[in-house]
Design a protein around this motif. Structure first.
Motif, PDB file in Angstrom:
ATOM      1  N   THR A 175       0.838  -1.188   0.000  1.00 14.95           N
ATOM      2  CA  THR A 175       0.000   0.000   0.000  1.00 14.95           C
ATOM      3  C   THR A 175       0.879   1.246   0.000  1.00 14.95           C
ATOM      4  O   THR A 175       2.067   1.169  -0.351  1.00 14.95           O
ATOM      5  CB  THR A 175      -1.000  -0.081   1.183  1.00 14.95           C
ATOM      6  OG1 THR A 175      -1.850   1.061   1.142  1.00 14.95           O
ATOM      7  CG2 THR A 175      -0.306  -0.160   2.530  1.00 14.95           C
ATOM      8  N   ASP A 176       0.300   2.408   0.363  1.00 12.56           N
ATOM      9  CA  ASP A 176       1.083   3.651   0.285  1.00 12.56           C
ATOM     10  C   ASP A 176       1.601   4.110   1.642  1.00 12.56           C
ATOM     11  O   ASP A 176       2.086   5.224   1.773  1.00 12.56           O
ATOM     12  CB  ASP A 176       0.269   4.754  -0.402  1.00 12.56           C
ATOM     13  CG  ASP A 176      -1.000   5.101   0.359  1.00 12.56           C
ATOM     14  OD1 ASP A 176      -1.358   4.353   1.306  1.00 12.56           O
ATOM     15  OD2 ASP A 176      -1.639   6.102   0.015  1.00 12.56           O
ATOM     16  N   TYR A 181      -0.284   1.395  11.507  1.00 13.09           N
ATOM     17  CA  TYR A 181       0.145   2.353  12.531  1.00 13.09           C
ATOM     18  C   TYR A 181      -0.848   2.384  13.681  1.00 13.09           C
ATOM     19  O   TYR A 181      -1.975   1.889  13.568  1.00 13.09           O
ATOM     20  CB  TYR A 181       0.267   3.755  11.904  1.00 13.09           C
ATOM     21  CG  TYR A 181       1.536   3.957  11.106  1.00 13.09           C
ATOM     22  CD1 TYR A 181       1.728   3.308   9.890  1.00 13.09           C
ATOM     23  CD2 TYR A 181       2.550   4.792  11.573  1.00 13.09           C
ATOM     24  CE1 TYR A 181       2.892   3.490   9.155  1.00 13.09           C
ATOM     25  CE2 TYR A 181       3.717   4.985  10.845  1.00 13.09           C
ATOM     26  CZ  TYR A 181       3.880   4.327   9.638  1.00 13.09           C
ATOM     27  OH  TYR A 181       5.030   4.507   8.928  1.00 13.09           O
ATOM     28  N   ASP A 184      -4.226   6.464  11.899  1.00 12.40           N
ATOM     29  CA  ASP A 184      -3.922   6.881  10.525  1.00 12.40           C
ATOM     30  C   ASP A 184      -2.760   7.879  10.515  1.00 12.40           C
ATOM     31  O   ASP A 184      -2.901   8.997  11.019  1.00 12.40           O
ATOM     32  CB  ASP A 184      -5.179   7.510   9.905  1.00 12.40           C
ATOM     33  CG  ASP A 184      -5.005   7.778   8.421  1.00 12.40           C
ATOM     34  OD1 ASP A 184      -3.844   7.830   7.954  1.00 12.40           O
ATOM     35  OD2 ASP A 184      -6.026   7.935   7.733  1.00 12.40           O
ATOM     36  N   ARG A 186      -1.652   9.674   8.317  1.00 14.43           N
ATOM     37  CA  ARG A 186      -1.909  10.914   7.575  1.00 14.43           C
ATOM     38  C   ARG A 186      -2.609  11.947   8.442  1.00 14.43           C
ATOM     39  O   ARG A 186      -2.540  13.137   8.196  1.00 14.43           O
ATOM     40  CB  ARG A 186      -2.789  10.634   6.352  1.00 14.43           C
ATOM     41  CG  ARG A 186      -2.050   9.838   5.352  1.00 14.43           C
ATOM     42  CD  ARG A 186      -2.776   9.682   4.042  1.00 14.43           C
ATOM     43  NE  ARG A 186      -2.190   8.553   3.355  1.00 14.43           N
ATOM     44  CZ  ARG A 186      -0.994   8.576   2.786  1.00 14.43           C
ATOM     45  NH1 ARG A 186      -0.282   9.673   2.788  1.00 14.43           N
ATOM     46  NH2 ARG A 186      -0.505   7.490   2.224  1.00 14.43           N
TER      47      ARG A 186
HETATM   48  P1  ADP Z   1      -4.776   0.789  -0.995  1.00 12.38           P
HETATM   49  O1  ADP Z   1      -5.014   1.667  -2.192  1.00 12.38           O
HETATM   50  O2  ADP Z   1      -3.366   0.267  -0.955  1.00 12.38           O
HETATM   51  O3  ADP Z   1      -5.800  -0.267  -0.801  1.00 12.38           O
HETATM   52  P2  ADP Z   1      -6.022   2.321   1.142  1.00 12.38           P
HETATM   53  O4  ADP Z   1      -6.212   3.757   0.806  1.00 12.38           O
HETATM   54  O5  ADP Z   1      -7.195   1.418   1.075  1.00 12.38           O
HETATM   55  O6  ADP Z   1      -4.812   1.776   0.238  1.00 12.38           O
HETATM   56  O7  ADP Z   1      -5.377   2.182   2.599  1.00 12.38           O
HETATM   57  C1  ADP Z   1      -4.196   2.854   2.934  1.00 12.38           C
HETATM   58  C2  ADP Z   1      -4.509   4.097   3.754  1.00 12.38           C
HETATM   59  O8  ADP Z   1      -5.093   3.709   4.995  1.00 12.38           O
HETATM   60  C3  ADP Z   1      -3.291   4.894   4.187  1.00 12.38           C
HETATM   61  O9  ADP Z   1      -2.915   5.806   3.191  1.00 12.38           O
HETATM   62  C4  ADP Z   1      -3.736   5.558   5.477  1.00 12.38           C
HETATM   63  O10 ADP Z   1      -4.075   6.926   5.292  1.00 12.38           O
HETATM   64  C5  ADP Z   1      -5.005   4.805   5.874  1.00 12.38           C
HETATM   65  N1  ADP Z   1      -5.002   4.327   7.271  1.00 12.38           N
HETATM   66  C6  ADP Z   1      -6.043   4.456   8.130  1.00 12.38           C
HETATM   67  N2  ADP Z   1      -5.739   3.955   9.329  1.00 12.38           N
HETATM   68  C7  ADP Z   1      -4.481   3.458   9.242  1.00 12.38           C
HETATM   69  C8  ADP Z   1      -3.607   2.801  10.173  1.00 12.38           C
HETATM   70  N3  ADP Z   1      -3.980   2.545  11.426  1.00 12.38           N
HETATM   71  N4  ADP Z   1      -2.371   2.437   9.725  1.00 12.38           N
HETATM   72  C9  ADP Z   1      -1.995   2.681   8.452  1.00 12.38           C
HETATM   73  N5  ADP Z   1      -2.773   3.309   7.539  1.00 12.38           N
HETATM   74  C10 ADP Z   1      -4.003   3.701   7.917  1.00 12.38           C
END
Ligand code: ADP
Ligand code: ASP
Ligand code: MG
Length: 406
Positions: A175-176, A181, A184, A186
């Motif tokens: 993922t990105d 974490y 989130d 971000r």
């Molecule tokens: P993908 O396109 O790879 O499926 P998503 O957008 O569905 O990615 O999920 C990744 C995003 O999830 C991250 O960019 C982050 O902002 C969000 N996110 C929300 N909660 C968490 C967390 N606890 N740990 C990591 N990322 C999180």
């Protein structure tokens, strides 16, 4: 010697343009050797699925679920074809396959189909031919040949189901962000990457709004004990392992904080306080296909009481209509509703054995003058429904109150 089988899933954020598709292809082939077979699951590029959905609603207020699935599944068909081309450009044999071509068999609940089983014959044939398989995520097919999708974020589920079907040695979710974490990253830059998290905690976090993994994919990974490695497609850094039990001897009380802005609240006023009334209300709502979440009913002193509950925002109109009809039948009062609410939750396996966690949560919110409208708990989580415009700051406050940055 038995070959190593690797499943890798790349999310939409990892394949957002041609450059990124080429970069992902580079990464894939770097893992391929004569002792390793690779099956990749890919999501639609960036916001493709959202854009397709928007387009459909420009045409129709109420598009048929069947055609919606046909439409939404095209996003992954594009990305999987392009990724296979990119892999081949690097001199490696590759084949792009749709869910239908692989045999991702589902039930016929359009837009949120359940996976029954994934056929491994086509994939094994490709492996035998030395091909890197690129499978379109998020989609499946019914016994009757209807195309289905697995619910938003469903490529995670495709990857886990595929890993089970081909008995993969590892299932990596790219993922990105560099892993899971404490919240989130971000929203809260101080959020800390976890080395490991249990299936139970991840399932709870995902169900309560952490979009990084689709909740249903974690249920399946847990059922078949398929460890998942969540990591970044932008770096080589080790990510987070989602596993049955962590190496820690004792659980910490709170592992993470999540929020969910997709809920709305309905209140049915002056409900007669007599047996069977709640049953009638929630039966009617369930029959309309709406999932109810937090429910609060006060003790009545006047033989009338208010009942409040939350529903997904997307189902609010439907739920209000059913609530109004039922209210008239049971001689209750008016229906109030609000979209200006959100949920903030803390999650941790250690909650089972630590005392005072709820008090600490409520205290931290109170000190910030955040009013709690509703509360709900599970064995390993506590959620508060609060005002929508306070939820981002509530996440930061709770992250700090439980010292999750340390
Ligand atoms: P993908 O396109 O790879 O499926 P998503 O957008 O569905 O990615 O999920 C990744 C995003 O999830 C991250 O960019 C982050 O902002 C969000 N996110 C929300 N909660 C968490 C967390 N606890 N740990 C990591 N990322 C999180
Ligand atoms: N493309 C689908 C979605 O955006 C599935 C996924 O990305 O996992 O929900
Ligand atoms: Mg996702």
């Amino acid at each position: 010697m038995k070959k190593r089988i690797v499943v890798q899933k790349y999310g939409g954020s990892s394949v957002k343009d041609a450059e990124r598709i080429k970069a992902v292809a580079q990464r894939i082939v770097s893992y391929k050797n004569k002792n390793t077979d690779i099956a990749v699951v890919v999501s639609a590029m960036a916001d493709t699925t959202d854009d397709l959905e928007t387009l459909a609603f420009q045409i129709s207020k109420n598009p048929a679920d069947r055609e919606m699935d046909l439409l939404l599944s095209t996003g992954e068909q594009i990305s999987c074809a392009l990724l296979a081309m990119a892999v081949r450009e690097l001199g490696f044999a590759s084949v792009a396959l749709t869910g239908y071509q692989v045999g991702v068999m589902t039930d016929n609940t359009h837009l949120k189909a359940r996976v029954h089983h994934v056929d491994n014959k086509r994939i094994n044939k490709a492996f035998k031919a030395g091909e890197i398989v690129i499978m379109a995520g998020y989609q499946g097919i019914t016994e009757e040949g209807e195309i289905t999708t697995l619910g938003r974020g469903g490529s995670d589920l495709s990857a886990v189901a595929l890993a089970k079907a081909i008995k993969a040695d590892v299932c990596e979710i790219y993922t990105d962000v560099t892993g899971i974490y404490t919240t989130d990253p971000r929203l809260v830059p101080e959020a800390r990457k976890l080395e490991e998290i249990t299936f139970d905690e991840m399932l709870e976090m995902a169900s309560l709004g952490a979009q990084v993994m689709q909740a249903r994919s974690i249920e399946v990974a847990k059922r078949f004990n398929i460890p998942l490695h969540v990591r970044s497609s932008y770096s080589r850094e080790e990510g987070t392992m989602i596993v049955k039990t962590t190496k820690k001897i004792e659980d910490v009380a709170v592992t993470g904080v999540t929020s969910n802005k997709n809920e709305a609240k309905i209140t049915i006023c002056a409900v007669p306080d007599e047996p069977g009334v709640s049953a009638r209300i929630f039966k009617a709502i369930a029959e309309a296909g709406v999932n109810v979440d937090v429910i609060v009913q006060n003790v009545s002193h006047t033989r009338k009481t208010d009942i409040s509950f939350t529903v997904p925002k997307t189902d609010l109109a439907k739920a209000i209509q059913v609530a109004e009809e039922t209210s008239a039948k049971i001689k209750a009062g008016q229906i109030l509703h609000s979209k200006e609410i959100a949920r903030v939750s803390i999650v941790g396996s250690g909650m089972r054995s630590h005392q005072g966690i709820a008090a600490r949560m409520f205290d931290a919110l109170a000190k910030a003058s955040i009013n709690i409208e509703m509360i709900s708990t599970s064995e390993i989580s506590i959620s508060c429904i609060i005002a929508l415009d306070k939820v981002d700051s509530a996440v930061k406050i709770l992250h700090k109150a439980f010292q999750l940055e340390k």
